[in-house]
Design a protein around this motif. Structure first.
Motif, PDB file in Angstrom:
ATOM      1  N   ILE A  89      -6.540 -15.449  -1.243  1.00 12.40           N
ATOM      2  CA  ILE A  89      -7.287 -14.220  -0.942  1.00 12.40           C
ATOM      3  C   ILE A  89      -8.659 -14.263  -1.602  1.00 12.40           C
ATOM      4  O   ILE A  89      -9.673 -13.889  -1.003  1.00 12.40           O
ATOM      5  CB  ILE A  89      -6.509 -12.971  -1.401  1.00 12.40           C
ATOM      6  N   LEU A 135     -10.870 -16.624   0.395  1.00 10.25           N
ATOM      7  CA  LEU A 135     -11.354 -16.023   1.637  1.00 10.25           C
ATOM      8  C   LEU A 135     -12.463 -15.019   1.367  1.00 10.25           C
ATOM      9  O   LEU A 135     -13.410 -14.901   2.147  1.00 10.25           O
ATOM     10  CB  LEU A 135     -10.201 -15.350   2.379  1.00 10.25           C
ATOM     11  N   LYS A 136     -12.359 -14.305   0.254  1.00 13.08           N
ATOM     12  CA  LYS A 136     -13.427 -13.361  -0.122  1.00 13.08           C
ATOM     13  C   LYS A 136     -14.724 -14.122  -0.385  1.00 13.08           C
ATOM     14  O   LYS A 136     -15.802 -13.718   0.070  1.00 13.08           O
ATOM     15  CB  LYS A 136     -13.017 -12.575  -1.370  1.00 13.08           C
ATOM     16  N   ILE A 177     -13.195 -11.951   5.008  1.00 14.22           N
ATOM     17  CA  ILE A 177     -12.306 -10.792   5.093  1.00 14.22           C
ATOM     18  C   ILE A 177     -13.099  -9.555   5.487  1.00 14.22           C
ATOM     19  O   ILE A 177     -14.089  -9.210   4.853  1.00 14.22           O
ATOM     20  CB  ILE A 177     -11.571 -10.548   3.757  1.00 14.22           C
ATOM     21  N   ASN A 178     -12.633  -8.896   6.534  1.00 14.42           N
ATOM     22  CA  ASN A 178     -13.236  -7.641   6.969  1.00 14.42           C
ATOM     23  C   ASN A 178     -12.425  -6.463   6.438  1.00 14.42           C
ATOM     24  O   ASN A 178     -12.942  -5.594   5.752  1.00 14.42           O
ATOM     25  CB  ASN A 178     -13.306  -7.593   8.494  1.00 14.42           C
ATOM     26  N   MET A 226      -8.237  -5.367   4.929  1.00 11.02           N
ATOM     27  CA  MET A 226      -6.970  -5.885   4.428  1.00 11.02           C
ATOM     28  C   MET A 226      -6.119  -4.698   3.997  1.00 11.02           C
ATOM     29  O   MET A 226      -6.612  -3.764   3.360  1.00 11.02           O
ATOM     30  CB  MET A 226      -7.266  -6.823   3.252  1.00 11.02           C
ATOM     31  N   GLU A 238      -4.258  -4.557  -0.585  1.00  9.23           N
ATOM     32  CA  GLU A 238      -4.805  -5.801  -1.128  1.00  9.23           C
ATOM     33  C   GLU A 238      -4.091  -6.262  -2.392  1.00  9.23           C
ATOM     34  O   GLU A 238      -3.790  -7.451  -2.553  1.00  9.23           O
ATOM     35  CB  GLU A 238      -6.298  -5.617  -1.417  1.00  9.23           C
ATOM     36  N   MET A 248      -8.945 -19.426   9.392  1.00  9.95           N
ATOM     37  CA  MET A 248      -8.326 -18.735   8.270  1.00  9.95           C
ATOM     38  C   MET A 248      -6.840 -19.085   8.192  1.00  9.95           C
ATOM     39  O   MET A 248      -6.280 -19.301   7.115  1.00  9.95           O
ATOM     40  CB  MET A 248      -8.494 -17.221   8.413  1.00  9.95           C
ATOM     41  N   ILE A 268      -2.948 -11.991  10.921  1.00 10.81           N
ATOM     42  CA  ILE A 268      -4.399 -12.041  10.798  1.00 10.81           C
ATOM     43  C   ILE A 268      -5.020 -12.063  12.191  1.00 10.81           C
ATOM     44  O   ILE A 268      -4.387 -12.494  13.159  1.00 10.81           O
ATOM     45  CB  ILE A 268      -4.877 -13.255   9.972  1.00 10.81           C
ATOM     46  N   LEU A 278      -4.630  -8.491   7.892  1.00  9.28           N
ATOM     47  CA  LEU A 278      -5.891  -9.036   7.400  1.00  9.28           C
ATOM     48  C   LEU A 278      -6.753  -9.377   8.608  1.00  9.28           C
ATOM     49  O   LEU A 278      -6.309 -10.084   9.508  1.00  9.28           O
ATOM     50  CB  LEU A 278      -5.645 -10.281   6.545  1.00  9.28           C
ATOM     51  N   ILE A 296     -10.787 -10.536  10.069  1.00  8.92           N
ATOM     52  CA  ILE A 296     -12.038 -11.214   9.715  1.00  8.92           C
ATOM     53  C   ILE A 296     -13.214 -10.440  10.294  1.00  8.92           C
ATOM     54  O   ILE A 296     -13.063  -9.695  11.264  1.00  8.92           O
ATOM     55  CB  ILE A 296     -12.041 -12.651  10.248  1.00  8.92           C
TER      56      ILE A 296
END
Length: 417
Positions: free
Chosen positions: A4, A7-8, A13-14, A16, A19, A54, A186, A215, A217
């Motif tokens: 995670i 990905l940040k 990540i748009n 989630m 979290e 992802m 995702i 999650l 994007i």
């Protein structure tokens, strides 16, 4: 690094759900997750590739990746991103597309920590009354209307068929949660409503404490504000028959300095240290385009393999230098796909006559002037002899003649067989 957190850092990540719990879960165990694609076509394009990159990262981190080919959902059509109803495809076409997409996914993901399934397997077994009683009763119409994916279509109108898509996708998540221990879905930013609807369904039907997560994007835009992945020639496909590996390589090579580091984070598996070094080179020596070259190499190798990278670089070098004699017929097909092309007879011809007949030159006077000045090359050889004879059988297995006027203007002549 926790997946995670990675990905940040990659800006991937748009949105989630929960979290803190998801961060803890992926650190504690191998988690089942999935991403889906509907077989609306027989190939993915690079816009589709974003969420699957992802998914690939989770797979490489040891998590259990699942891909859902939407043979069931694809037969009715996703309302997402469309202002009007989709035209339904024949089931024969849907099944053909399923097969082609499955083959692409198998090449991209290999066989480790990956399960590819088709939701037609379970959705096709649900009869109408069971659908309404077991699932339809659990969805509130007012809630569904509030989801962005549906709300965006209300003004233009939406059929009941596409309205129910959200329920079918929710059933997918519930089925995988129950049968494959999948806890995370995702997808793209526009899928948030569908994914969270699936979580709600799982909460209603699941009697354990196990949670489900979402999650998404971000929507990817270029620095100039336009949508990523589109060109003047249309979409950039993963199918080499639709977009050649050379074209694919060139697409990434030609990215803007303002976008290249973002794309390196999204589309490659390079480390943070490597990407930071390339970012510095973009600032100090942008003219060398080292970051773009690395981006093109990495993504082309991932999609088409390392040999395709070598071939794309070989074509690029030949076209840049003008030494096209080193190309073979297959490479010519790729490198000259979008260049001016004519058909010529399989017979020898004086160069002046040939240049005019093919419309490379507008007149014999201009042709003679360009040949005399050394502006014309045939098959990589500069020609200054006005009496030179072009022989179609002399190069490239007798299939092609390559002409160049000046430094950059190429023409391809296909020899009639």
């Amino acid at each position: 690094m926790n997946i995670i957190d990675e990905l940040k850092w990659r800006g991937a990540i748009n949105q989630m759900s929960d979290e803190e719990s998801l961060h803890r879960l992926v650190a504690e165990k191998s988690v089942g997750l999935y991403c889906g694609v509907d077989p609306t076509g027989d190939s993915l394009h690079i816009g589709h590739l974003i969420p699957f990159m992802m998914l690939k990262r989770f797979q490489m981190a040891g998590h259990r990746a699942h891909i859902v080919i939407g043979g069931g959902t694809g037969s009715i059509g996703d309302p997402s991103g469309k202002k009007s109803e989709r035209v339904l495809q024949s089931m024969e076409q849907v099944h053909h597309n399923e097969q082609k997409l499955t083959e692409q996914m198998e090449r991209l993901f290999g066989k480790d920590n990956i399960t590819i399934v088709n939701n037609y397997q379970w959705l096709s077994k649900i009869d109408l009354l069971s659908f309404l009683r077991d699932y339809g009763k659990l969805f509130n119409v007012n809630t569904m209307l509030g989801k962005e994916i549906i709300a965006s279509r209300l003004e233009a109108g939406i059929s009941f068929t596409e309205f129910t898509y959200q329920i079918l996708q929710s059933i997918d998540f519930y089925h995988l949660f129950k049968e494959n221990d999948v806890q995370l879905q995702i997808g793209g930013a526009d899928q948030w409503g569908n994914i969270t609807a699936g979580i709600d369904l799982i909460h209603k039907l699941n009697d354990s404490d196990k949670k489900a997560f979402a999650l998404t994007i971000p929507l990817m835009l270029k620095a100039d504000g336009t949508k990523f992945g589109k060109t003047a020639g249309g979409a950039i496909w993963l199918d080499p028959e639709k977009t050649t590996p050379y074209e694919f390589y060139q697409f990434w090579l030609n990215q803007d300095d303002r976008d290249v580091i973002k794309y390196l984070k999204y589309f490659t598996f390079l480390s943070r240290a490597e990407i930071d070094q390339l970012a510095e080179k973009v600032k100090i020596q942008p003219e060398k385009r080292e970051a773009q070259r690395r981006l093109a190499e990495e993504v082309t190798a991932f999609v088409h393999g390392k040999e395709a990278v070598k071939q794309a670089e070989h074509i690029s070098q030949a076209l840049f230098s003008g030494d096209v004699r080193q190309l073979n017929a297959v490479e010519i097909e790729q490198g000259f796909k979008n260049m001016p092309t004519v058909e010529v007879e399989n017979q020898a011809e004086n160069i002046i006559e040939w240049l005019v007949q093919t419309n490379i030159e507008k007149s014999k006077r201009q042709a003679r002037e360009d040949v005399t000045n050394g502006a014309i090359s045939i098959n990589g050889e500069r020609i200054r002899d006005l009496e030179f004879t072009i022989d179609p059988a002399a190069n490239f297995d007798g299939k092609f003649i390559i002409a160049r006027r000046g430094k950059k203007k190429y023409f391809l002549a296909r020899v009639k067989r």
